[in-house]
Design a protein around this motif. Sequence first.
Motif, PDB file in Angstrom:
ATOM      1  N   CYS A 170      12.746  23.361 -19.309  1.00 48.05           N
ATOM      2  CA  CYS A 170      13.477  24.607 -19.107  1.00 48.05           C
ATOM      3  C   CYS A 170      14.226  24.904 -20.395  1.00 48.05           C
ATOM      4  CB  CYS A 170      14.439  24.503 -17.932  1.00 48.05           C
ATOM      5  SG  CYS A 170      13.601  24.179 -16.378  1.00 48.05           S
ATOM      6  N   PRO A 205      16.643  23.680 -11.368  1.00 46.29           N
ATOM      7  CA  PRO A 205      15.270  24.090 -11.107  1.00 46.29           C
ATOM      8  C   PRO A 205      14.816  23.710  -9.715  1.00 46.29           C
ATOM      9  CG  PRO A 205      15.325  22.170 -12.562  1.00 46.29           C
ATOM     10  CD  PRO A 205      16.737  22.649 -12.409  1.00 46.29           C
ATOM     11  N   LYS A 258      15.643  26.393  -7.713  1.00 41.28           N
ATOM     12  CA  LYS A 258      15.018  27.597  -8.253  1.00 41.28           C
ATOM     13  C   LYS A 258      16.057  28.691  -8.488  1.00 41.28           C
ATOM     14  CE  LYS A 258      10.702  28.245  -7.239  1.00 41.28           C
ATOM     15  NZ  LYS A 258       9.411  28.565  -6.597  1.00 41.28           N
ATOM     16  N   SER A 285      18.472  34.043  -8.739  1.00 36.44           N
ATOM     17  CA  SER A 285      17.394  33.326  -8.069  1.00 36.44           C
ATOM     18  C   SER A 285      16.062  33.557  -8.780  1.00 36.44           C
ATOM     19  CB  SER A 285      17.279  33.774  -6.610  1.00 36.44           C
ATOM     20  OG  SER A 285      16.103  33.274  -6.009  1.00 36.44           O
ATOM     21  N   PHE A 286      15.218  32.530  -8.786  1.00 36.24           N
ATOM     22  CA  PHE A 286      13.876  32.677  -9.353  1.00 36.24           C
ATOM     23  C   PHE A 286      13.058  33.731  -8.610  1.00 36.24           C
ATOM     24  CE2 PHE A 286      13.237  28.238 -11.439  1.00 36.24           C
ATOM     25  CZ  PHE A 286      14.369  28.469 -12.205  1.00 36.24           C
ATOM     26  N   ASP A 287      13.413  33.973  -7.355  1.00 38.56           N
ATOM     27  CA  ASP A 287      12.662  34.919  -6.533  1.00 38.56           C
ATOM     28  C   ASP A 287      13.111  36.361  -6.712  1.00 38.56           C
ATOM     29  OD1 ASP A 287      11.157  32.852  -5.425  1.00 38.56           O
ATOM     30  OD2 ASP A 287      12.687  32.444  -3.910  1.00 38.56           O
ATOM     31  N   LYS A 304       7.396  36.343 -13.835  1.00 39.89           N
ATOM     32  CA  LYS A 304       6.715  35.130 -13.366  1.00 39.89           C
ATOM     33  C   LYS A 304       5.319  35.093 -13.972  1.00 39.89           C
ATOM     34  CE  LYS A 304       9.134  35.544  -8.938  1.00 39.89           C
ATOM     35  NZ  LYS A 304       9.728  36.849  -9.261  1.00 39.89           N
ATOM     36  N   TYR A 357       9.146  30.978 -15.233  1.00 39.17           N
ATOM     37  CA  TYR A 357      10.087  32.008 -14.804  1.00 39.17           C
ATOM     38  C   TYR A 357      10.940  32.404 -16.017  1.00 39.17           C
ATOM     39  CZ  TYR A 357       8.915  30.269 -10.141  1.00 39.17           C
ATOM     40  OH  TYR A 357       8.248  29.878  -9.006  1.00 39.17           O
ATOM     41  N   ILE A 366       8.286  25.270 -14.123  1.00 37.11           N
ATOM     42  CA  ILE A 366       8.394  24.318 -13.023  1.00 37.11           C
ATOM     43  C   ILE A 366       7.015  24.094 -12.421  1.00 37.11           C
ATOM     44  CG2 ILE A 366       9.392  23.882 -10.752  1.00 37.11           C
ATOM     45  CD1 ILE A 366      11.782  25.441 -11.541  1.00 37.11           C
ATOM     46  N   ASP A 403       5.431  23.997  -9.569  1.00 35.07           N
ATOM     47  CA  ASP A 403       5.620  24.362  -8.160  1.00 35.07           C
ATOM     48  C   ASP A 403       4.342  24.900  -7.517  1.00 35.07           C
ATOM     49  OD1 ASP A 403       5.491  26.697  -9.573  1.00 35.07           O
ATOM     50  OD2 ASP A 403       7.324  27.573  -8.774  1.00 35.07           O
TER      51      ASP A 403
END
Length: 790
Positions: A9, A268, A271, A325-327, A333, A343, A370, A372
């Motif tokens: 990261c 991470p 996230k 947030s990553f979302d 992305k 991200y 990450i 994931d």
Amino acid sequence: MEAVSYSLCRVWMLFLLFCVGQERQIAPPGLVQSSCHSRIFWMKLNKLLLQGKFFQLEINDPYAGPVLLDDKLASRCGYVLSEDVWGNPVFRASVLGCHVANEADELFSLTVNIKISSFASMRAAVTYTYPMYCSYSSWASREIVCEENYMEVSVKTDVPAVSNDYTVAWMSALPETQNVAYQVWQLMFVSPSGRKRILVSDAARLGYSFNNTLSRVYLRAPYHSNESEISVVGGVDMNMITSTSMYRQRWLLLLIDMTVSCPLDTLPEEKIFNVAFGHFLPDVSLVAITIGNVPFTLREAQRHGYNIYETPFSNGTKEFILEVSFDDPYILKEYVNRNETKYTLLVNYTISVGPEMIPYYHSAEVECVIADIEIPEAIGYCDEENLYLVIPVFGLHQYWNLYLGTKLLNRHTALTNGYLATTNATHLILQIPLFAVGVIYEEVSLQKIKARFDVALRKVRTMETLQTFSVSCNFNSPEFILCYPDGTVIISAQMKTVPGIDMSRTQLRDSSCKPKDYNKGHAFFKFHVTTCGTSVRFEGDHIVYENEISYEKETLPGQSQPTITRDPDYRLTVLCYYRAKETVMLGAFISKPSASHPSGSGTVVPRSNSAVHRRIRQALNVVSRVSKSESFMDFYEPNVAILKRPTEPVFLEVELKDESPDAELYLDNCWVTGSLDFNSTPRWNITVDGCEINGSEYVAEFCSVAASSRVRHPSHFKRLAVRTLTHRLEQVYVHCSVAVCSAANTLPGVPCRGQCSPSTERNAFPGHSSAHLQGYVLAGPVWIVEPDLR
């Protein structure tokens, strides 16, 4: 680059700077790339040119010569050796590093030696000298670098010139400064264990690096030193060193706050981006932020779900913490490497300074990679006639696709090749017949067929192969023919005679071509299409190679006839079909043809005795085909997938061949099923006694037939349009029983009445009850698919 100490990261804080990377052609072309980012030297090595080799880096000291880079030197002097997300070695160095040549705090140069050897001991190493240059003049009053292995703070200051004058009056006037050495830099650390004042030389032995340039003073420190403390700010662990640099000369005591703090983790696992922005004096306020290209006031940012904290420190400074947030929809992305997501947070801060509220802007790029994404694993198994692959559908078409060789394996490809593809909520199940296109035959013998089927999992964007799914099984197939692209033909012929024969005495047209292997019930042949008496002819757009397996009869001398035989007649016609546009390498023979893909289709036609052959010829000679449109001018080729949308009609044509001009063909009973089996259920009738039946599932309508260059006798043809009303079946087969009416099989003076006639008239046609004048045709499969799958 400013990176926090978490795996893979990285934080890129884009300060106002101008760096120019320059590369000399000393190293081999393509080995090194360099640039300048955020007052950091960047040097990347190409991993492809380092495969199978070992390398080391040396830092050229302008005064002492090369120094080997190790972990201790790296954290003390501002160097990092790591890898990028693609596995390329990356070297980074601060422009305030120990061995950097500094010209007026504006021009910086650093020379690195790259040593490459084929041996771990680095013997016989080749050394490439690589100089780097950066320019940077827009220094802020206070700048902090958070790297993977060190923290660095630099403060702009005008340090007085050193003088040898000693002023006793000044020393006696300030007794509280007696413990500060005269004209010597010292550092005072404040930690929970108390205060510690040390000389700069002692700080170097503890892993610190302190120095001054023309206009700046800087301190570089490792993480987790004895003088550091861990504090939690907004839920984030921060490593902080509170220190003051002190310098005394004449009437001046210079104290400079050298406090530095860097986050230890960007969470991470949760996230969440956690970005620290500071340190600032109390008169600095955060006014707004921009995420991506979307501006937010602080209140709007909070409502959107961003967490923003202001954290004060004991020395009166403060910093701002931003959590995203990553979302979040404004986070970029990207699928990278094998199983990782990159991200990226692009943020721009707006701050105001002083009572005048002068605005300043600062941009940052935070990147986190990450692992994931889970690479799917397939399961393979087989039954007596098929190979199966069960593949998870997660990420399919989003991250990766399935490929059969170089061809995308979609539904159309599966249908064309004869595969059966079914899906549920979690998996794709591929059923591959043993002799389907794409099956690899690793071993073919009389005893077994070892077959394998491979599917490649490739990334959508780069086509990089991530995984190869493979299923391999042994099959015991009693009878088969394989036609290979190089012209090799492999046949397992099965005995179908009464009484039985000695399979060792079977042969091809050339009697010298005997079985390669045999047993009581089978003979195994392998030959090339240019040998063994094989003939060739053209049929449409296909090349057909033909041979024949026959039996060498045993003969005994007789009195009235030359020979007599006690053996049955045994003949098999062997046919291999190749598309004329595809190349067959005649004369070439590979040592292991069974390890390749057959490109032709083969057929074995039994002719066990002449009586059976005559009976076959007495049956109706009818063929069926599917037209591409209602014009009945262009037809689908055999073994080619036919795809239709729901409610799109299927145009069926049945032709009577080799009959007299006055004969008339009738479609007696026709029905639709989901199988090629004559007796399969469920079934839906579409014609009964020669007349259309309009049901709730399928409807049929006869189409007229006119004479043309292709249609000499319209009475020899029947055409039917079949339409699906409900999408109950994915594949459809059309079955029809047929009959022929002609002068030879009707009563004198009773003509043929047409396709759909009253039942009393139709019963008068003897042909309808005569086995010799009835027949059966099958068309399909026709695949009913949605429009986007065609």
